[in-house]
Design an enzyme around this catalytic site. Sequence first.
Site, PDB file in Angstrom:
ATOM      1  N   GLU A 126       1.045  -1.112   0.071  1.00 40.33           N
ATOM      2  CA  GLU A 126       0.084   0.064  -0.169  1.00 40.33           C
ATOM      3  C   GLU A 126       0.829   1.174   0.495  1.00 40.33           C
ATOM      4  OE1 GLU A 126      -4.071   1.184   1.913  1.00 40.33           O
ATOM      5  OE2 GLU A 126      -2.385   1.065   3.400  1.00 40.33           O
ATOM      6  N   GLU A 305      -6.687  -4.236  11.789  1.00 38.29           N
ATOM      7  CA  GLU A 305      -6.723  -4.918  11.026  1.00 38.29           C
ATOM      8  C   GLU A 305      -7.693  -6.393  10.103  1.00 38.29           C
ATOM      9  OE1 GLU A 305      -4.026  -3.583   9.356  1.00 38.29           O
ATOM     10  OE2 GLU A 305      -3.889  -2.225  11.170  1.00 38.29           O
TER      11      GLU A 305
END
Length: 857
Positions: A126, A305
């Site tokens: 990312e 997460e």
Amino acid sequence: MPGENLTRAEAIERASVVRTHSYEIDLDLTTGAELFRVVTTVRFSATPGESTFIDLIAAEVHSITLNGDELDPATSYADSRVSLTGLAAENTLRIVSDQRYMNTGEGLHRFVDPVDGEVYLYSQFEVPDSRRMFAVFEQPDLKATFAFRVTAPARWQVISNQPTPVPTPVGEHDGESIATWAFAPTPVISSYITALIAGPYRVVRSELTSSDGRIIPLGVFCRESLSEYLDAEYLFEKTREGFAFFEKQFDYPYPFDKYDQIFAPEYNMGAMENAGAVTFTETYVFRSKVTDAMRERRVVTILHELAHMWFGDLVTMRWWNDLWLNESFAEYMSTLGVAEATEWKDCWTTFVASEKSWAYRQDQLPSTHPIVAEIRDLEDVLVNFDGITYAKGASVLKQLVAWVGREPFMRGVHDYFVKHHHGNTELPDLLAELETHSGRDLGNWSKLWLETAGVNTLRPVCEVDESGAYSSFAIAQTAVEEYPTLRPHRIAIGLYSHGVDGALARVHRIETDVDGALTQVPELIGINRPDLLLLNDDDLTYAKIRLDETSLATVLDGLGNITDSLARALVWGTLWDATRDGEFAASRFVDVVLRHIAAETQSTTLRTLIGQLLLAAASYVAPERRAATLERVADALWQLAVDAEPGSDRQFQFVRAFAQLASTSEQLDTVLALLDERAPLDGLDIDTDLGWELLISLAAGGRATSEEIETALTEDRTATGQQSAAHARAALPTAEAKTAAWDSVFKAADLPNAIVRATGLGFLRAHDRSLLVPFIDRYFDSLLAIWNSRSYAIAEEIIEGFYPAPLASEPLRAASRHWLEQHPEAPAALRRLVTEHVAGVDRALAAQAADARLADG
């Protein structure tokens, strides 16, 4: 377009031409320490006859084959792109390339453990870094399946998004047995959440039963040399609690086949939500004592997460302007889950003390932006992993839940998952489901809260009669001139009074809607004025608050007597906001903190408060009283440590803060005595990491030598030891040491990310700030070269970590502004970083001036 950027316009155009189906990615990790060989095969549909490009950052491209035709890499590959022309309706692209291992925390990161020489790999993609490992259409809305085939040493663990298959032996290489792992294709996902982790990781395995009856395998991994500290059973327990909570709240089972959690070295962030293979910073494997705040933060990160598996991985934003949909949602849900499903019941207090203070700071910078940000290109999004995207967005979601109701909110989220699973969405897709279940029109709410920037301030406006009861009560809402939006707020108002034991507890609470510049609150008319009136009690909305004079007098005298941790955090927050805004003298803030901090029991509030105390004393107090204030604060912190309960979290935090400030001969004597354990504190264990902190304190104070640092490193030849040694060397208080630290980062480009970060921390640690003055010009002379020559992660680390902010001076401000004036065409992301630094200096100078005026008033 040259370079490694990608614009939103290009992404929209490419998505109109291409529809991706599948990737087959064959990686050979046995080809050496610098490069690895990759064969990428992509199948995709396209508009016949059109042209496009695929993203790739490669050391060398050996061959490109499109639909059976060979393309010349010399003419087809340039500027991180492979040009593809004359596309067919259905296409097969095969690219063979050599890819470079990274040491920056981007792409496929390679780490060699100094303890045993073992190699550990992990991916971090990312935003735009899967192209550092394989050829890919690098944008979130071009989803596909991904099938990885990995050749590596047979003794390694190899982890990806799908369950790890049984490896197939393929011979030997350099005397080591080699095997190949052929992973099954993933579900349809975005490229940035694919993952590869490989190396001799130690693994502990378990499982859980999902709400739909499936058995979900669980794994926890870390380096072999850290494995004795891995508390896997606790991590599994929190994971199970998170699974049960989210599956119940969303009424939607976990959407992947397994769930691995890998603690990775030299990690840039807290964690990354790779589907079914989450990577975490290995600082969450605690080899030494850490604060309770850190222990709680680890649990919040685990659930953050996990929440992404639904919000972000199952359903993904179409483009990065809706990044907040991922991060704000995960931030809100993780805090909710930790508070309601784990032992950390005060997590909303943690949210106020940590996340909210981050959001308020970010929202008052010149670079503030709407939660739904304008993301023109990849460089824009890289700097947008900030307090707006995470903390303000989560705060606004909490306000939205208060406004529409929790049950309608969760039902809307469930329908959103059902309708858009494995797809890409934009903001209206979520709002439509929430409107259906709540009956609320969210269009105007979205415009005011999500599409405008800035934070409002709420103040009580009241009068009392002769009996002490409110005869009028209203709430005034203001906004700054640059961002004048006034927003609707659902808030609680708490009335607190002293009990017979002196405790300050809530005796009355109402909820009301605030809208516009002045909102009347008739429910309070006739109620006796309390000792403390607290707007935004329970922290339902996102707004700065102010106290009336009676309440301010109460908290200055008795803040530590407030019984509720959330209310205390809110009051601490309003005093800090007022200090930053120049309404409350920094010297008074220091006095209030030193008077009441001993009563603070919530670990994150204490950690945040200590950070604010140190910043106020070092940068916000008027310069003429700074030295005396810093010495007084350090002495007070030591006394707080002595008085604290032996072995307590507070004792530990006070000792660390004292070591950070210690500068006088007597203070440094105390630090040395602690390190040598000649003056032990009952219950305090001088373990490896605390020992390093004490040694760094001595180095910064001129009481430790380079030889002593090297001796300590010899005794702790670990990755953490290397980072701490770099920190200590850079903290030595000589011009030569500062120059050496500077040159090691600015002149050499081979240091790994973690060492760059540690060196910056030590470089800025200077009791004698004149040591930093010569580096003002050097900093600005180097900016463009660093930005253009280093990866984004390293460039940001340097630009953030070496700006001489401790100077907080007019010359620093002038030099910063001059650079901005002279470089109007510099990349927007770089200018943003510098602009934020200038804003920090502006605020420090304004606070210093306010302190000079107000401290004695």
